[in-house]
Design a protein around this motif. Sequence first.
Motif, short mmCIF file in Angstrom:
data_model
loop_
_atom_site.label_atom_id
_atom_site.label_comp_id
_atom_site.label_asym_id
_atom_site.label_seq_id
_atom_site.Cartn_x
_atom_site.Cartn_y
_atom_site.Cartn_z
N ILE A 90 -2.22 -10.38 -7.44
CA ILE A 90 -2.07 -8.95 -7.70
C ILE A 90 -1.20 -8.29 -6.65
O ILE A 90 -0.24 -7.58 -6.96
N VAL A 91 -1.52 -8.54 -5.38
CA VAL A 91 -0.79 -7.90 -4.27
C VAL A 91 0.68 -8.32 -4.26
O VAL A 91 1.58 -7.49 -4.16
N SER A 92 0.93 -9.62 -4.38
CA SER A 92 2.31 -10.11 -4.33
C SER A 92 3.12 -9.62 -5.54
O SER A 92 4.30 -9.26 -5.41
N SER A 93 2.49 -9.59 -6.71
CA SER A 93 3.19 -9.13 -7.91
C SER A 93 3.53 -7.65 -7.82
O SER A 93 4.65 -7.23 -8.19
N VAL A 94 2.59 -6.87 -7.33
CA VAL A 94 2.83 -5.43 -7.20
C VAL A 94 3.91 -5.15 -6.16
O VAL A 94 4.78 -4.30 -6.35
N LEU A 95 3.87 -5.87 -5.05
CA LEU A 95 4.89 -5.70 -4.01
C LEU A 95 6.27 -6.00 -4.57
O LEU A 95 7.22 -5.24 -4.36
N PHE A 96 6.38 -7.10 -5.30
CA PHE A 96 7.67 -7.47 -5.89
C PHE A 96 8.10 -6.45 -6.94
O PHE A 96 9.25 -5.98 -6.95
N GLY A 97 7.18 -6.07 -7.82
CA GLY A 97 7.51 -5.14 -8.89
C GLY A 97 7.90 -3.76 -8.38
O GLY A 97 8.87 -3.17 -8.87
N SER A 98 7.15 -3.22 -7.43
CA SER A 98 7.45 -1.88 -6.91
C SER A 98 8.77 -1.87 -6.15
O SER A 98 9.53 -0.89 -6.24
N THR A 99 9.06 -2.95 -5.43
CA THR A 99 10.33 -3.04 -4.70
C THR A 99 11.51 -3.11 -5.66
O THR A 99 12.53 -2.44 -5.47
N ILE A 100 11.36 -3.93 -6.70
CA ILE A 100 12.42 -4.04 -7.71
C ILE A 100 12.65 -2.70 -8.39
O ILE A 100 13.81 -2.31 -8.68
N ALA A 101 11.58 -1.96 -8.66
CA ALA A 101 11.72 -0.65 -9.31
C ALA A 101 12.55 0.30 -8.45
O ALA A 101 13.42 1.02 -8.95
N ILE A 102 12.28 0.30 -7.15
CA ILE A 102 13.03 1.18 -6.24
C ILE A 102 14.49 0.75 -6.16
O ILE A 102 15.41 1.57 -6.26
#
Length: 226
Positions: A90-102
């Motif tokens: 969960i943590v790693s996926s969210v970190l990757f996803g939120s960074t990609i969004a920005i």
Amino acid sequence: MILPAVCLVLTIAIYGFVKRFYKKYPKIYFTPLVVTPAILVLLLVWTNIPYNTYDAGAHWVTDMIGPATIVLAVPIYKNLPILKKHAFVIVSSVLFGSTIAIVTTAWIAKALNLDARLIESLAPRSATTPIAMAVSKITGGIPTITAVIVLLTGVLGIVLGPLVIRFFGIRNDVARGVLFGTGAHAAGTSKAFEFGSAAGSISSIAMILTAFFTFMTVSLVIGFFI
């Protein structure tokens, strides 16, 4: 004072009606997040009620966003074993996803030759509204524009999310929760609960983590584009 109070009651009544209608006819174009604001805007325009007058009463609804978030603790607690088991994913996926969004938002905005303030306003779009507006203000953006973009992000998320789930045959609650919580914040979390308590709980965690990661990384990412 009477008119602002009427605006508050009217807002709650319209939302309640639209919510009941959506439960009876669960079509994406009937979602309260889209229909309620549309009805309110039309009413304000038709009756010539100034927004400041409306907000004087209806701001109480906005002020309840923070306290209402606490309610998410209940399903999170009920699904704590699942959250602990999949914490790293969960943590790693969210970190990757939120960074990609920005990154993608800033990159597209830069490619369209938007000025620095607009890039700073658009970049935190995947965070919840209060956090996104605060980040926008800190980085030099325009919080009101950020709020609109966050709303549009949520609407797109609840429209496209189910399509993505069906197209790829995603049946895992963790994947569904991370998808909605990271990509569509509170609106996505509401949609995730329609897929089950576990998906909604994971989406709640993903939404909170997305807000945290956005707050921590957006300034650094934007620095590469402006």
